[in-house]
Design a protein around this motif. Structure first.
Motif, PDB file in Angstrom:
ATOM      1  N   ARG A  93       0.831  -1.193   0.000  1.00 18.73           N
ATOM      2  CA  ARG A  93       0.000   0.000   0.000  1.00 18.73           C
ATOM      3  C   ARG A  93       0.876   1.257   0.000  1.00 18.73           C
ATOM      4  O   ARG A  93       0.645   2.182  -0.764  1.00 18.73           O
ATOM      5  N   ASP A  94       1.903   1.275   0.850  1.00 17.06           N
ATOM      6  CA  ASP A  94       2.803   2.431   0.924  1.00 17.06           C
ATOM      7  C   ASP A  94       3.537   2.646  -0.398  1.00 17.06           C
ATOM      8  O   ASP A  94       3.676   3.778  -0.860  1.00 17.06           O
ATOM      9  N   ARG A  95       4.006   1.560  -0.999  1.00 12.15           N
ATOM     10  CA  ARG A  95       4.702   1.668  -2.290  1.00 12.15           C
ATOM     11  C   ARG A  95       3.766   2.189  -3.372  1.00 12.15           C
ATOM     12  O   ARG A  95       4.155   2.995  -4.210  1.00 12.15           O
ATOM     13  N   THR A  96       2.536   1.718  -3.359  1.00 11.25           N
ATOM     14  CA  THR A  96       1.569   2.162  -4.357  1.00 11.25           C
ATOM     15  C   THR A  96       1.251   3.642  -4.179  1.00 11.25           C
ATOM     16  O   THR A  96       1.203   4.393  -5.150  1.00 11.25           O
ATOM     17  N   GLU A  97       1.059   4.051  -2.948  1.00  3.30           N
ATOM     18  CA  GLU A  97       0.790   5.467  -2.687  1.00  3.30           C
ATOM     19  C   GLU A  97       1.964   6.326  -3.167  1.00  3.30           C
ATOM     20  O   GLU A  97       1.765   7.357  -3.829  1.00  3.30           O
ATOM     21  N   GLU A  98       3.184   5.899  -2.883  1.00  8.08           N
ATOM     22  CA  GLU A  98       4.370   6.630  -3.336  1.00  8.08           C
ATOM     23  C   GLU A  98       4.439   6.674  -4.864  1.00  8.08           C
ATOM     24  O   GLU A  98       4.796   7.701  -5.453  1.00  8.08           O
ATOM     25  N   GLN A  99       4.096   5.556  -5.514  1.00  6.05           N
ATOM     26  CA  GLN A  99       4.102   5.507  -6.980  1.00  6.05           C
ATOM     27  C   GLN A  99       3.091   6.505  -7.556  1.00  6.05           C
ATOM     28  O   GLN A  99       3.393   7.226  -8.508  1.00  6.05           O
ATOM     29  N   TYR A 100       1.903   6.558  -6.977  1.00  9.42           N
ATOM     30  CA  TYR A 100       0.872   7.462  -7.482  1.00  9.42           C
ATOM     31  C   TYR A 100       1.247   8.919  -7.234  1.00  9.42           C
ATOM     32  O   TYR A 100       0.991   9.786  -8.075  1.00  9.42           O
ATOM     33  N   GLU A 101       1.863   9.201  -6.103  1.00  7.96           N
ATOM     34  CA  GLU A 101       2.340  10.560  -5.846  1.00  7.96           C
ATOM     35  C   GLU A 101       3.454  10.933  -6.827  1.00  7.96           C
ATOM     36  O   GLU A 101       3.513  12.071  -7.298  1.00  7.96           O
ATOM     37  N   ALA A 102       4.316   9.979  -7.166  1.00  7.03           N
ATOM     38  CA  ALA A 102       5.380  10.232  -8.152  1.00  7.03           C
ATOM     39  C   ALA A 102       4.772  10.502  -9.533  1.00  7.03           C
ATOM     40  O   ALA A 102       5.243  11.387 -10.262  1.00  7.03           O
ATOM     41  N   GLU A 103       3.733   9.755  -9.903  1.00  4.44           N
ATOM     42  CA  GLU A 103       3.037   9.998 -11.176  1.00  4.44           C
ATOM     43  C   GLU A 103       2.448  11.412 -11.191  1.00  4.44           C
ATOM     44  O   GLU A 103       2.573  12.139 -12.180  1.00  4.44           O
ATOM     45  N   ARG A 104       1.782  11.788 -10.077  1.00  6.90           N
ATOM     46  CA  ARG A 104       1.220  13.142  -9.973  1.00  6.90           C
ATOM     47  C   ARG A 104       2.319  14.190 -10.099  1.00  6.90           C
ATOM     48  O   ARG A 104       2.178  15.176 -10.810  1.00  6.90           O
ATOM     49  N   ASP A 105       3.430  13.972  -9.399  1.00  4.66           N
ATOM     50  CA  ASP A 105       4.529  14.942  -9.416  1.00  4.66           C
ATOM     51  C   ASP A 105       5.150  15.066 -10.808  1.00  4.66           C
ATOM     52  O   ASP A 105       5.512  16.167 -11.235  1.00  4.66           O
ATOM     53  N   GLY A 106       5.255  13.955 -11.521  1.00  2.53           N
ATOM     54  CA  GLY A 106       5.770  14.000 -12.892  1.00  2.53           C
ATOM     55  C   GLY A 106       4.857  14.791 -13.815  1.00  2.53           C
ATOM     56  O   GLY A 106       5.318  15.600 -14.628  1.00  2.53           O
ATOM     57  N   LEU A 107       3.554  14.575 -13.695  1.00  2.00           N
ATOM     58  CA  LEU A 107       2.597  15.360 -14.491  1.00  2.00           C
ATOM     59  C   LEU A 107       2.641  16.832 -14.088  1.00  2.00           C
ATOM     60  O   LEU A 107       2.522  17.721 -14.943  1.00  2.00           O
ATOM     61  N   THR A 108       2.834  17.084 -12.806  1.00  2.00           N
ATOM     62  CA  THR A 108       2.917  18.463 -12.323  1.00  2.00           C
ATOM     63  C   THR A 108       4.062  19.203 -13.000  1.00  2.00           C
ATOM     64  O   THR A 108       3.912  20.362 -13.404  1.00  2.00           O
ATOM     65  N   VAL A 109       5.199  18.551 -13.151  1.00  2.00           N
ATOM     66  CA  VAL A 109       6.352  19.177 -13.809  1.00  2.00           C
ATOM     67  C   VAL A 109       5.988  19.568 -15.242  1.00  2.00           C
ATOM     68  O   VAL A 109       6.279  20.685 -15.693  1.00  2.00           O
ATOM     69  N   LEU A 110       5.338  18.670 -15.952  1.00  2.00           N
ATOM     70  CA  LEU A 110       4.963  18.952 -17.343  1.00  2.00           C
ATOM     71  C   LEU A 110       3.925  20.075 -17.432  1.00  2.00           C
ATOM     72  O   LEU A 110       4.013  20.945 -18.301  1.00  2.00           O
ATOM     73  N   LEU A 111       2.950  20.061 -16.532  1.00  2.00           N
ATOM     74  CA  LEU A 111       1.930  21.110 -16.552  1.00  2.00           C
ATOM     75  C   LEU A 111       2.491  22.449 -16.074  1.00  2.00           C
ATOM     76  O   LEU A 111       2.053  23.505 -16.541  1.00  2.00           O
TER      77      LEU A 111
END
Length: 153
Positions: A53-71
């Motif tokens: 669960r912790d790894r998945t949450e971190e993965q999803y936050e990393a996905e959000r952060d990557g999109l944030t950089v592009l936006l």
């Protein structure tokens, strides 16, 4: 879904008219004044010790952060917007406490129930947000993109 597909969904939601009624679309949920795109959804965690669960949450936050950089390249740095106080106001209202007569508009009420914070931009009269949701501890994580004309309360 790839990063390019996520960006395409965000662009699609930005270009769409808002519906007159609440409902579902091929991207997620929508209603008067908003679209919520479900970009990614994880597996459930019924028999989990917390590590996955912790790894998945971190993965999803990393996905959000990557999109944030592009936006951020498009629209500048986002505002970090916590929904914690909004959630507290909703709970207090449900219990008949302070602000019991306050009505939190959608999509903000829905988001405050599952998203701790958002990366938020105001672009061309619309609010665009990215967040990681988990509607309950046994339910999957979701990476959400929100487009709304309704300002945060």
């Amino acid at each position: 879904m790839s990063t390019a597909q996520h960006l395409a969904v965000i662009d699609l939601l930005r270009s769409r008219e808002f519906p007159a009624e609440h409902g579902r679309s091929e991207c997620g949920s929508e209603g008067p004044g908003y679209h919520i795109g479900e970009l990614l959804t994880s597996d459930t965690f019924w028999e989990d010790d917390g590590t996955r669960r912790d790894r998945t949450e971190e993965q999803y936050e990393a996905e959000r952060d990557g999109l944030t950089v592009l936006l951020a390249d498009r629209w500048g740095p986002p505002q970090r917007f916590s929904l914690a106080s909004l959630f507290d106001r909703m709970v207090a209202a449900d219990l008949g406490g302070t602000g019991a007569d306050e009505e939190i508009p959608e999509p903000w009420a829905q988001l405050a129930s599952a998203v701790p914070d958002l990366h938020l931009w105001h672009v061309e009269g619309r609010w665009i947000a990215l967040g990681v949701a988990q509607w309950d501890k046994e339910l999957p994580f979701q990476l959400l993109a929100v487009v709304t004309e309704i300002p945060p309360p």
